[in-house]
Design a protein around this motif. Structure first.
Motif, PDB file in Angstrom:
ATOM      1  N   ASN A 249       0.824  -1.209   0.000  1.00  0.00           N
ATOM      2  CA  ASN A 249       0.000   0.000   0.000  1.00  0.00           C
ATOM      3  C   ASN A 249       0.865   1.270   0.000  1.00  0.00           C
ATOM      4  O   ASN A 249       0.400   2.347  -0.338  1.00  0.00           O
ATOM      5  CB  ASN A 249      -0.956  -0.002   1.192  1.00  0.00           C
ATOM      6  N   PHE A 250       2.133   1.119   0.379  1.00  0.00           N
ATOM      7  CA  PHE A 250       3.066   2.238   0.317  1.00  0.00           C
ATOM      8  C   PHE A 250       3.611   2.391  -1.094  1.00  0.00           C
ATOM      9  O   PHE A 250       3.690   3.488  -1.642  1.00  0.00           O
ATOM     10  CB  PHE A 250       4.218   2.006   1.311  1.00  0.00           C
ATOM     11  N   ARG A 251       3.952   1.250  -1.707  1.00  0.00           N
ATOM     12  CA  ARG A 251       4.542   1.292  -3.051  1.00  0.00           C
ATOM     13  C   ARG A 251       3.552   1.768  -4.108  1.00  0.00           C
ATOM     14  O   ARG A 251       3.925   2.449  -5.053  1.00  0.00           O
ATOM     15  CB  ARG A 251       5.058  -0.102  -3.420  1.00  0.00           C
ATOM     16  N   LYS A 252       2.282   1.437  -3.938  1.00  0.00           N
ATOM     17  CA  LYS A 252       1.315   1.781  -4.982  1.00  0.00           C
ATOM     18  C   LYS A 252       1.063   3.277  -5.069  1.00  0.00           C
ATOM     19  O   LYS A 252       0.539   3.761  -6.083  1.00  0.00           O
ATOM     20  CB  LYS A 252       0.008   1.018  -4.769  1.00  0.00           C
ATOM     21  N   HIS A 253       1.444   4.017  -4.046  1.00  0.00           N
ATOM     22  CA  HIS A 253       1.276   5.464  -4.072  1.00  0.00           C
ATOM     23  C   HIS A 253       2.558   6.203  -4.487  1.00  0.00           C
ATOM     24  O   HIS A 253       2.570   7.420  -4.555  1.00  0.00           O
ATOM     25  CB  HIS A 253       0.835   5.969  -2.692  1.00  0.00           C
ATOM     26  N   MET A 254       3.620   5.446  -4.764  1.00  0.00           N
ATOM     27  CA  MET A 254       4.886   6.054  -5.146  1.00  0.00           C
ATOM     28  C   MET A 254       4.947   6.288  -6.643  1.00  0.00           C
ATOM     29  O   MET A 254       4.366   5.551  -7.446  1.00  0.00           O
ATOM     30  CB  MET A 254       6.067   5.167  -4.720  1.00  0.00           C
ATOM     31  N   ASP A 255       5.646   7.348  -7.021  1.00  0.00           N
ATOM     32  CA  ASP A 255       5.853   7.657  -8.432  1.00  0.00           C
ATOM     33  C   ASP A 255       6.641   6.533  -9.100  1.00  0.00           C
ATOM     34  O   ASP A 255       7.584   5.995  -8.522  1.00  0.00           O
ATOM     35  CB  ASP A 255       6.625   8.982  -8.543  1.00  0.00           C
ATOM     36  N   GLN A 256       6.238   6.178 -10.299  1.00  0.00           N
ATOM     37  CA  GLN A 256       6.896   5.063 -10.994  1.00  0.00           C
ATOM     38  C   GLN A 256       8.373   5.351 -11.254  1.00  0.00           C
ATOM     39  O   GLN A 256       9.210   4.440 -11.243  1.00  0.00           O
ATOM     40  CB  GLN A 256       6.166   4.771 -12.313  1.00  0.00           C
ATOM     41  N   GLY A 257       8.674   6.606 -11.499  1.00  0.00           N
ATOM     42  CA  GLY A 257      10.071   6.959 -11.719  1.00  0.00           C
ATOM     43  C   GLY A 257      10.917   6.719 -10.477  1.00  0.00           C
ATOM     44  O   GLY A 257      12.055   6.249 -10.562  1.00  0.00           O
ATOM     45  N   VAL A 258      10.345   7.024  -9.307  1.00  0.00           N
ATOM     46  CA  VAL A 258      11.044   6.790  -8.044  1.00  0.00           C
ATOM     47  C   VAL A 258      11.219   5.293  -7.813  1.00  0.00           C
ATOM     48  O   VAL A 258      12.292   4.829  -7.403  1.00  0.00           O
ATOM     49  CB  VAL A 258      10.274   7.432  -6.869  1.00  0.00           C
ATOM     50  N   LEU A 259      10.171   4.527  -8.094  1.00  0.00           N
ATOM     51  CA  LEU A 259      10.259   3.084  -7.936  1.00  0.00           C
ATOM     52  C   LEU A 259      11.343   2.492  -8.827  1.00  0.00           C
ATOM     53  O   LEU A 259      12.063   1.566  -8.431  1.00  0.00           O
ATOM     54  CB  LEU A 259       8.912   2.436  -8.265  1.00  0.00           C
ATOM     55  N   GLN A 260      11.472   3.035 -10.031  1.00  0.00           N
ATOM     56  CA  GLN A 260      12.493   2.548 -10.956  1.00  0.00           C
ATOM     57  C   GLN A 260      13.894   2.812 -10.403  1.00  0.00           C
ATOM     58  O   GLN A 260      14.793   1.967 -10.519  1.00  0.00           O
ATOM     59  CB  GLN A 260      12.328   3.235 -12.327  1.00  0.00           C
ATOM     60  N   LEU A 261      14.053   3.986  -9.770  1.00  0.00           N
ATOM     61  CA  LEU A 261      15.356   4.319  -9.182  1.00  0.00           C
ATOM     62  C   LEU A 261      15.681   3.425  -7.986  1.00  0.00           C
ATOM     63  O   LEU A 261      16.842   3.120  -7.721  1.00  0.00           O
ATOM     64  CB  LEU A 261      15.377   5.792  -8.739  1.00  0.00           C
ATOM     65  N   LEU A 262      14.649   3.005  -7.282  1.00  0.00           N
ATOM     66  CA  LEU A 262      14.855   2.226  -6.066  1.00  0.00           C
ATOM     67  C   LEU A 262      15.007   0.727  -6.305  1.00  0.00           C
ATOM     68  O   LEU A 262      15.438   0.004  -5.407  1.00  0.00           O
ATOM     69  CB  LEU A 262      13.679   2.446  -5.104  1.00  0.00           C
ATOM     70  N   LYS A 263      14.686   0.267  -7.505  1.00  0.00           N
ATOM     71  CA  LYS A 263      14.618  -1.178  -7.729  1.00  0.00           C
ATOM     72  C   LYS A 263      15.948  -1.886  -7.517  1.00  0.00           C
ATOM     73  O   LYS A 263      15.985  -3.079  -7.175  1.00  0.00           O
ATOM     74  CB  LYS A 263      14.067  -1.485  -9.122  1.00  0.00           C
ATOM     75  N   ASP A 264      17.059  -1.167  -7.720  1.00  0.00           N
ATOM     76  CA  ASP A 264      18.373  -1.809  -7.555  1.00  0.00           C
ATOM     77  C   ASP A 264      19.043  -1.489  -6.222  1.00  0.00           C
ATOM     78  O   ASP A 264      20.179  -1.896  -5.979  1.00  0.00           O
ATOM     79  CB  ASP A 264      19.305  -1.381  -8.702  1.00  0.00           C
ATOM     80  N   VAL A 265      18.341  -0.754  -5.372  1.00  0.00           N
ATOM     81  CA  VAL A 265      18.914  -0.418  -4.055  1.00  0.00           C
ATOM     82  C   VAL A 265      18.926  -1.665  -3.173  1.00  0.00           C
ATOM     83  O   VAL A 265      17.919  -2.357  -3.039  1.00  0.00           O
ATOM     84  CB  VAL A 265      18.102   0.701  -3.370  1.00  0.00           C
ATOM     85  N   THR A 266      20.078  -1.944  -2.594  1.00  0.00           N
ATOM     86  CA  THR A 266      20.220  -3.126  -1.742  1.00  0.00           C
ATOM     87  C   THR A 266      20.305  -2.724  -0.261  1.00  0.00           C
ATOM     88  O   THR A 266      20.469  -1.533   0.071  1.00  0.00           O
ATOM     89  CB  THR A 266      21.495  -3.907  -2.096  1.00  0.00           C
ATOM     90  N   LEU A 267      20.229  -3.724   0.592  1.00  0.00           N
ATOM     91  CA  LEU A 267      20.391  -3.448   2.021  1.00  0.00           C
ATOM     92  C   LEU A 267      21.774  -2.885   2.338  1.00  0.00           C
ATOM     93  O   LEU A 267      21.926  -2.067   3.238  1.00  0.00           O
ATOM     94  CB  LEU A 267      20.147  -4.718   2.841  1.00  0.00           C
ATOM     95  N   LEU A 268      22.775  -3.296   1.566  1.00  0.00           N
ATOM     96  CA  LEU A 268      24.123  -2.763   1.774  1.00  0.00           C
ATOM     97  C   LEU A 268      24.155  -1.262   1.500  1.00  0.00           C
ATOM     98  O   LEU A 268      24.847  -0.509   2.204  1.00  0.00           O
ATOM     99  CB  LEU A 268      25.130  -3.479   0.872  1.00  0.00           C
TER     100      LEU A 268
END
Length: 215
Positions: free
Chosen positions: A192-211
């Motif tokens: 429910n948090f992700r569905k309200h996020m801008d798709q461009g932001v989600l694209q930037l975050l897709k490769d972010v790791t815990l490290l």
């Protein structure tokens, strides 16, 4: 009992103490029937004596403080067996012993010369000798930082994140994965948090790791 006074003046700080004495020959002043001798560096003692204006007997601590108040802003600390029991100006501040006074003077110079800002606490052999705020929390602020000022924790989020991730790895919450560099962070955001996020932001975050979150 000892009573420490630290005065902040344009030319620098002065720190001296009144230490209670039961030896009549050591008495320099009397406050409320208690006898005290003056301790500190030669410069600090000379300054304090000059502010006493040749008065040696004071009816109370309030009488002594009223006499010293014309010397400018000061901080007073009363100690019993090195345990701080009272302090003033401002709330939460402690400056005591020569070490604490020297550190305070140095930090004041850092504020002036390097725009230093923050809260500093120093402990010497289990006794807090310095707890003081310096500078302003934000540019343009008129209220100085005090030991009670709430400040953003900044990069302290990193060790907190590292500890949380370490605990989750130990609890095997990552489907057996143990390398933070290989675990994608986006999967842990609620739907429910992700569905309200801008798709461009989600694209930037897709490769972010815990490290990445730990650095």
């Amino acid at each position: 009992m000892s009573i420490d006074f630290t005065f902040t003046r344009a030319e620098g700080s002065y720190h001296a103490s009144f230490e209670e004495t039961h030896t009549p020959t050591e008495k320099e002043i009397s406050v409320g029937g208690r006898n005290y001798k003056i301790l500190g560096s030669e410069k600090d003692i000379e300054f304090l004596r000059s502010q006493l204006a040749n008065v040696n007997d004071f009816e109370s601590m309030e009488h002594l403080e009223a006499t010293l108040s014309h010397a400018g802003p000061y901080m007073k600390t009363e100690s019993i067996f090195q345990k701080t029991v009272a302090r003033t100006m401002p709330s939460g501040t402690i400056i005591q012993t020569e070490k604490g006074s020297a550190m305070h003077t140095l930090l004041q110079a850092w504020v002036k010369d390097h725009d230093f800002a923050g809260v500093v606490m120093a402990i010497d052999e289990e006794t807090v000798i310095l707890k003081q705020g310096y500078g302003k929390a934000r540019e343009g602020d008129t209220q100085p930082i005090s030991p009670n000022t709430r400040l953003p924790i900044g990069s302290l989020t990193k060790p907190i994140t590292c500890e949380a991730i370490s605990q989750l790895v130990q609890e095997k919450k990552f489907s057996g994965q143990t390398n933070p560099a290989e675990i994608k962070a986006l999967q842990f955001l609620p739907d429910n948090f992700r569905k309200h996020m801008d798709q461009g932001v989600l694209q930037l975050l897709k490769d972010v790791t815990l490290l990445d979150l730990m650095n």
